[in-house]
Design a protein around this motif. Structure first.
Motif, mmCIF file in Angstrom:
data_model
loop_
_atom_site.group_PDB
_atom_site.id
_atom_site.type_symbol
_atom_site.label_atom_id
_atom_site.label_comp_id
_atom_site.label_asym_id
_atom_site.label_seq_id
_atom_site.Cartn_x
_atom_site.Cartn_y
_atom_site.Cartn_z
ATOM 1 N N UNK A 71 0.806 -1.221 0.000
ATOM 2 C CA UNK A 71 0.000 0.000 0.000
ATOM 3 C C UNK A 71 0.840 1.273 0.000
ATOM 4 N N UNK A 72 2.140 1.145 -0.312
ATOM 5 C CA UNK A 72 2.979 2.333 -0.360
ATOM 6 C C UNK A 72 2.711 3.118 -1.643
ATOM 7 N N UNK A 73 2.727 4.463 -1.572
ATOM 8 C CA UNK A 73 2.456 5.283 -2.760
ATOM 9 C C UNK A 73 3.614 5.247 -3.749
ATOM 10 N N UNK A 74 3.329 4.832 -4.969
ATOM 11 C CA UNK A 74 4.336 4.743 -6.016
ATOM 12 C C UNK A 74 3.907 5.571 -7.223
ATOM 13 N N UNK A 75 4.813 5.731 -8.177
ATOM 14 C CA UNK A 75 4.496 6.455 -9.404
ATOM 15 C C UNK A 75 5.131 7.834 -9.450
ATOM 16 N N UNK A 76 5.055 8.458 -10.597
ATOM 17 C CA UNK A 76 5.701 9.752 -10.833
ATOM 18 C C UNK A 76 5.196 10.826 -9.892
ATOM 19 N N UNK A 111 -11.664 13.759 2.995
ATOM 20 C CA UNK A 111 -11.191 12.376 3.071
ATOM 21 C C UNK A 111 -9.667 12.322 2.987
ATOM 22 N N UNK A 112 -9.069 13.268 2.288
ATOM 23 C CA UNK A 112 -7.626 13.408 2.255
ATOM 24 C C UNK A 112 -7.278 14.887 2.154
ATOM 25 N N UNK A 113 -5.997 15.219 2.380
ATOM 26 C CA UNK A 113 -5.568 16.622 2.447
ATOM 27 C C UNK A 113 -5.136 17.189 1.105
ATOM 28 N N UNK A 114 -4.590 16.322 0.239
ATOM 29 C CA UNK A 114 -4.063 16.759 -1.058
ATOM 30 C C UNK A 114 -4.356 15.680 -2.091
ATOM 31 N N UNK A 115 -4.648 16.086 -3.316
ATOM 32 C CA UNK A 115 -4.720 15.127 -4.419
ATOM 33 C C UNK A 115 -3.324 15.009 -4.996
ATOM 34 N N UNK A 116 -2.729 13.813 -4.837
ATOM 35 C CA UNK A 116 -1.348 13.598 -5.275
ATOM 36 C C UNK A 116 -1.269 13.093 -6.704
ATOM 37 N N UNK A 117 -2.397 12.779 -7.315
ATOM 38 C CA UNK A 117 -2.399 12.326 -8.703
ATOM 39 C C UNK A 117 -2.079 13.499 -9.620
ATOM 40 N N UNK A 118 -1.608 13.197 -10.819
ATOM 41 C CA UNK A 118 -1.346 14.238 -11.812
ATOM 42 C C UNK A 118 -2.673 14.628 -12.448
ATOM 43 N N UNK A 119 -3.241 15.739 -12.001
ATOM 44 C CA UNK A 119 -4.569 16.158 -12.456
ATOM 45 C C UNK A 119 -4.446 17.352 -13.395
ATOM 46 N N UNK A 120 -5.003 17.218 -14.600
ATOM 47 C CA UNK A 120 -4.951 18.297 -15.570
ATOM 48 C C UNK A 120 -5.637 19.554 -15.056
ATOM 49 N N UNK A 121 -4.985 20.700 -15.244
ATOM 50 C CA UNK A 121 -5.545 21.976 -14.792
ATOM 51 C C UNK A 121 -6.561 22.469 -15.819
ATOM 52 N N UNK A 269 16.197 11.824 -11.572
ATOM 53 C CA UNK A 269 16.717 10.506 -11.211
ATOM 54 C C UNK A 269 15.662 9.688 -10.474
ATOM 55 N N UNK A 270 14.847 10.353 -9.658
ATOM 56 C CA UNK A 270 13.858 9.643 -8.846
ATOM 57 C C UNK A 270 12.677 9.140 -9.664
ATOM 58 N N UNK A 271 12.382 9.790 -10.794
ATOM 59 C CA UNK A 271 11.216 9.394 -11.588
ATOM 60 C C UNK A 271 11.578 8.743 -12.921
#
Length: 293
Positions: A71-76, A111-121, A269-271
């Protein structure tokens, strides 16, 4: 007016006064409760300062944001989010997985504090959330059979050559295909990226359209498919992170911490393992301009 009518009228007046007074008192108590609740909840910056867990919401949208086996958060976008929060002093992060369509409602409901997904503006979204500075530039791609036998390098090619096109229900690619003029009977709609790839693989469609990195990952181990190259992109979207409307101070602090990180060697390097490279870095567009109708 007899005595009974007079008594009844006086009783009604007294009842109205009491009820109105109780209603006013109730409204006042509710307002006080809401203010107290808001104050006790504290701002996001307060939560970071106090070392409280920061809840990040995202959909399972590899390679951008998804959960690992533990359940760890992964991805760019999750990688970028975690790095910036760490620079801000955040200690613990709690991942919250949700359907894409439930991300903004979930943020609004706390339900959460921030949306961490890449959301189009987009302007419509800007009325419901506060967006950070941009984190990338997304573009589309076209998956085709190996060797691209029909020579499809654009939506116009698909239309002009009478090819069958597949994409996801509600995907921006669907509206693009219709706008370009690909006939309805030549458009196949499926539920997700896996089905887009499968449809091209088994010959139900000649080409499939969606976001570049997602399609690239989806066909990585498939030697029967490739991404059309060269290809003329049909659209691009600039994504960012989303905060609640009352968290402007947190957005400003986040942008300040992220400014030197986006595009840095550390960040790339991280992504890089997810396919993110310099070509995907945000361009000259600004969040404020993209929020304008």
């Amino acid at each position: 007016m007899n005595k009974w009518h007079f008594f009844e009228r006086r009783t009604r007046v007294f009842r109205c006064v009491v009820l109105n007074g109780m209603a006013a008192l109730g409204a006042a108590m509710l307002a006080i409760g809401l203010v107290a609740g808001s104050a006790s909840a504290g701002s996001l910056l307060d939560k970071i300062k106090k070392g409280e867990p920061i809840r990040i919401g995202y959909s399972n949208d590899a390679p951008w944001a998804y959960s690992g086996s533990n359940n760890e958060p992964l991805g760019i976008s999750n990688t970028i989010m975690l790095a910036v929060l760490k620079k801000m002093g955040a200690g613990k992060v709690e991942p919250v997985s949700a359907e894409w369509g439930a991300l903004i409602p979930g943020l609004q409901a706390g339900r959460f504090d921030i949306i961490a997904d890449a959301m189009g503006v987009l302007p419509a979204r800007c009325r419901n959330v506060l967006f950070t500075d941009l984190i990338a530039t997304l573009r589309d791609a076209l998956v085709v059979p190996k060797g691209n036998p029909k020579g499809l390098h654009s939506y116009a090619d698909i239309r002009d050559k009478g090819a069958t096109f597949v994409t996801g229900v509600g995907f921006v690619d669907l509206a693009t295909a219709k706008k370009v003029g690909i006939p309805e009977d030549k458009i196949l709609q499926v539920t997700d990226y896996t089905e887009i790839v499968q449809a091209v693989k088994v010959g139900r469609a000649d080409a499939g359209g969606s976001e570049y990195l997602t399609l690239k990952k989806a066909i990585a181990s498939n030697d029967r498919l490739e991404l059309a190259n060269p290809y003329i992109p049909a659209w691009h979207i600039s994504p960012a992170f989303a905060f609640p409307l009352n968290e402007q101070a947190a957005v400003d602090a986040f942008n300040s911490a992220m400014k030197a990180y986006i595009g840095s060697d550390e960040m790339l390097a991280s992504v890089s393992t997810y396919g993110y490279d310099k070509s995907i870095l945000p361009g000259s567009e600004k969040t404020a301009d993209l929020c304008k109708d």
